[in-house]
Design an enzyme around this catalytic site. Structure first.
Site, PDB file in Angstrom:
ATOM      1  CG  ASP A 185      17.499 -52.423 -82.681  1.00 18.32           C
ATOM      2  OD1 ASP A 185      18.737 -51.838 -82.992  1.00 18.32           O
ATOM      3  OD2 ASP A 185      17.784 -53.107 -81.544  1.00 18.32           O
TER       4      ASP A 185
ATOM      5  CD  GLU B 139      -1.488 -40.891 -91.175  1.00 21.89           C
ATOM      6  OE1 GLU B 139      -1.917 -40.501 -90.551  1.00 21.89           O
ATOM      7  OE2 GLU B 139      -2.219 -41.636 -91.046  1.00 21.89           O
TER       8      GLU B 139
END
Length: 560
Positions: free
Chosen positions: A223, A274
């Site tokens: 956002d 990751e």
């Protein structure tokens, strides 16, 4: 419906670079409080999402994005977060979220959650600590507190205005009862802005990202992604009188699009890398051009950015061709897919917006006294044609819940039913966003049209929505729902998301015409019918009379 076969979780599948799922995905936005209510309190919830996963699978979407469902006092419908690592009881529990996530993954549907990093709720533990602490303390350093101007410090630190109207600063009362510092809130007073120059803030959001990634989410819609970082010194700034509330048409705004924000997203990109499964970062970045927006999706930053210049394009063939061409130049130029979007929870639904005849800046909304209110049949016809064009474009597309039903903006909401902070902070001058957030109609003859079991709905639904409820449209081959299902099916069959665009000549200035792979797309945005070339009709947004394409209509044709 039959139960789907269990499949490997999408979060466990990693693609080779350049073939990631999000490059071609159709992503469906769920605004949870308006999607489906199972508890009977009139507010949609996570079990309501789970209950309709088969409907979403049947529609043919690749992923869902859920607007905020985290703990919040709901001053701004969940975009004021008090706890980023828990579910608000209005929407259920973490166990309900896990059930929904598991159910979506079992159907091959990925799940993106909304993250609000620009600001928190004023009920967040950190902000409460800041209020209790002294000026200059580490607790206040997590937010943007400043001394006021003037002899007594009673003038705000600068002249910035809130997106929701009124000043962007609020003065606090110190522990000894004296007037104190001011804090910045680009939105409501209940939404204090974080200070992203503070490493403690950055580390906290790394923790939040890992919390949801560890649960198996497939990514985040961020956002106000063009916010977060403010210009050094917080200089005064007065936007143009016609400015969109989120700054989409402006340049050099000291609180939007600052260079320092890119370091945040490079850090997040590395964190997501990751994890297995092509996790995605999607930016809500209101910027004036495709080139500016593309800066958010460079190879080591976000993966997608909403194409608001495309959303903001009026119903004009020349302008539409221009923004498509610019998008397909700018986004691939930095190694990212272009995205396409026509509606969301912050804008007038495109079944109404495309038929407006008066200026309507983003965030203002429309209501009973708005000028140039849309003509319903024109708006729906154009909306169906616009979606037919959009879903043929290469890249990734976003749908907003209810647009597959052709829902218009609800214009005639009673004043006493409105809940958007924009309505209150502008004293009713702007209607705000409630009109696009009205709860969905699922069943024509059920209480609240099937939204809730007992007829409760947090915003009133129009009585004529019985005729556009999902169960009615599901049985009608000419319905907007059937159109969307056909478009999504053919899009997948012809691999249009992974295709490329070639413009077609000879159709005149009022027509948008292009080829994507083996599909030709022709859209008539003019005032007179257009002759169609030879080819079988795959999908049409409306009735096609022989070889003539009516106005406000789009068609997909096979090659001759």
């Amino acid at each position: 419906m039959t139960s789907p076969e269990t499949v490997t979780s999408p979060a466990d599948r990693t693609s080779t670079p350049g073939s990631e799922w999000w490059r071609t995905a159709v992503i469906y936005q769920i605004y949870p409080r308006s999607f489906a209510d199972t508890s009977g309190d009139g507010i949609g919830d996570l079990p309501g999402v789970t209950a309709h996963l088969d409907d979403l699978a049947e529609l043919g979407v690749d992923a869902i994005w859920l607007s905020p469902f985290m703990r919040s006092p709901q001053k701004d419908a969940g975009y004021d977060v008090a706890d980023y690592c828990d579910v608000d009881p209005l929407f259920g529990t973490l166990a309900d979220f896990d059930d929904m996530l598991e159910g979506a993954h079992a159907r091959g549907i990925r799940v993106i959650v909304d993250l609000v990093p620009n600001h928190s709720s004023d009920q967040h533990e950190w902000f409460q600590q800041a209020l209790a602490a002294a000026p200059g303390s580490p607790e206040r350093g997590r937010y943007i507190f400043r001394e006021g101007r003037g002899i007594d410090g009673d003038v705000p630190p600068n002249n910035w205005e809130s997106v929701f109207g009124g000043p962007a600063w609020t003065r606090v009362t110190e522990a000894d009862g004296t007037p104190g510092q001011w804090y910045l809130h680009l939105f409501d007073t209940s939404q204090p802005d974080f200070d992203w120059t503070n490493e403690e803030v950055r580390e906290e959001f790394r923790r939040i990202l890992r919390f949801w990634l560890d649960r198996g989410v497939d990514g985040f819609r961020v956002d106000v992604a063009h916010g977060l970082v403010k210009a050094e010194g917080l200089p005064d700034y007065t936007p143009p009188s016609t400015a969109d509330s989120m700054g989409g048409g402006e340049v050099d705004v000291p609180y939007w699009g600052q260079e320092g924000v890119h370091d945040v997203y490079r850090d997040w990109n590395a964190l997501l890398a990751e994890y297995e499964g092509d996790r995605v970062l999607a930016a809500e970045a209101w910027l004036p051009t495709a080139d500016k927006t593309a800066l958010w999706v460079r190879e080591d930053e976000m993966h997608q950015a909403f194409n608001f210049p495309y959303l903001s394009t009026p119903w004009n063939a020349t302008e539409l061709r221009g923004v498509i061409a610019e998008s397909l130049r700018a986004f691939p130029g930095v190694g990212a897919p272009s995205t396409w979007v026509l509606s969301n929870h912050d804008v007038v639904r495109h079944a109404s917006r495309l038929a407006l005849t008066a200026e309507n800046p983003q965030g203002h909304g429309i209501g009973p006294d708005s000028p140039g209110k849309p003509i319903a049949d024109v708006g729906l016809r154009r909306a169906r044609a616009a979606t037919t064009v959009m879903l043929a474009l290469p890249g990734s597309s976003y749908l907003f819940q209810g647009e597959e039903l052709g829902l218009p903006e609800v214009v005639d909401l009673p004043d006493d039913a409105r809940q958007d902070p924009t309505w209150f902070r502008t004293g009713g001058e702007r209607y705000g966003r409630d009109g696009c957030r009205v709860p969905l109609p699922w069943e024509s003859d059920a209480p609240a049209f099937g939204f809730s079991p007992n007829g409760e709905a947090w915003l009133p639904q129009p009585a004529d929505w019985a005729g556009v409820a999902r169960d009615v449209q599901r049985a009608d081959g000419a319905s907007t729902l059937s159109l969307y299902r056909s478009l999504l099916s053919e899009r997948r069959t012809h691999q249009l998301g992974a295709g490329s665009l070639e413009w077609l000549d000879g159709f005149g200035d009022d027509v948008v015409a292009f080829r994507n792979g083996s599909v030709r797309v022709i859209a008539n945005l003019g005032t007179a019918p257009v002759d169609l070339p030879v080819g079988d009709v795959l999908v049409a947004s409306g009735p096609v009379d022989g070889r003539t394409l009516p106005v406000d209509t789009a068609v997909w044709l096979t090659e001759d």
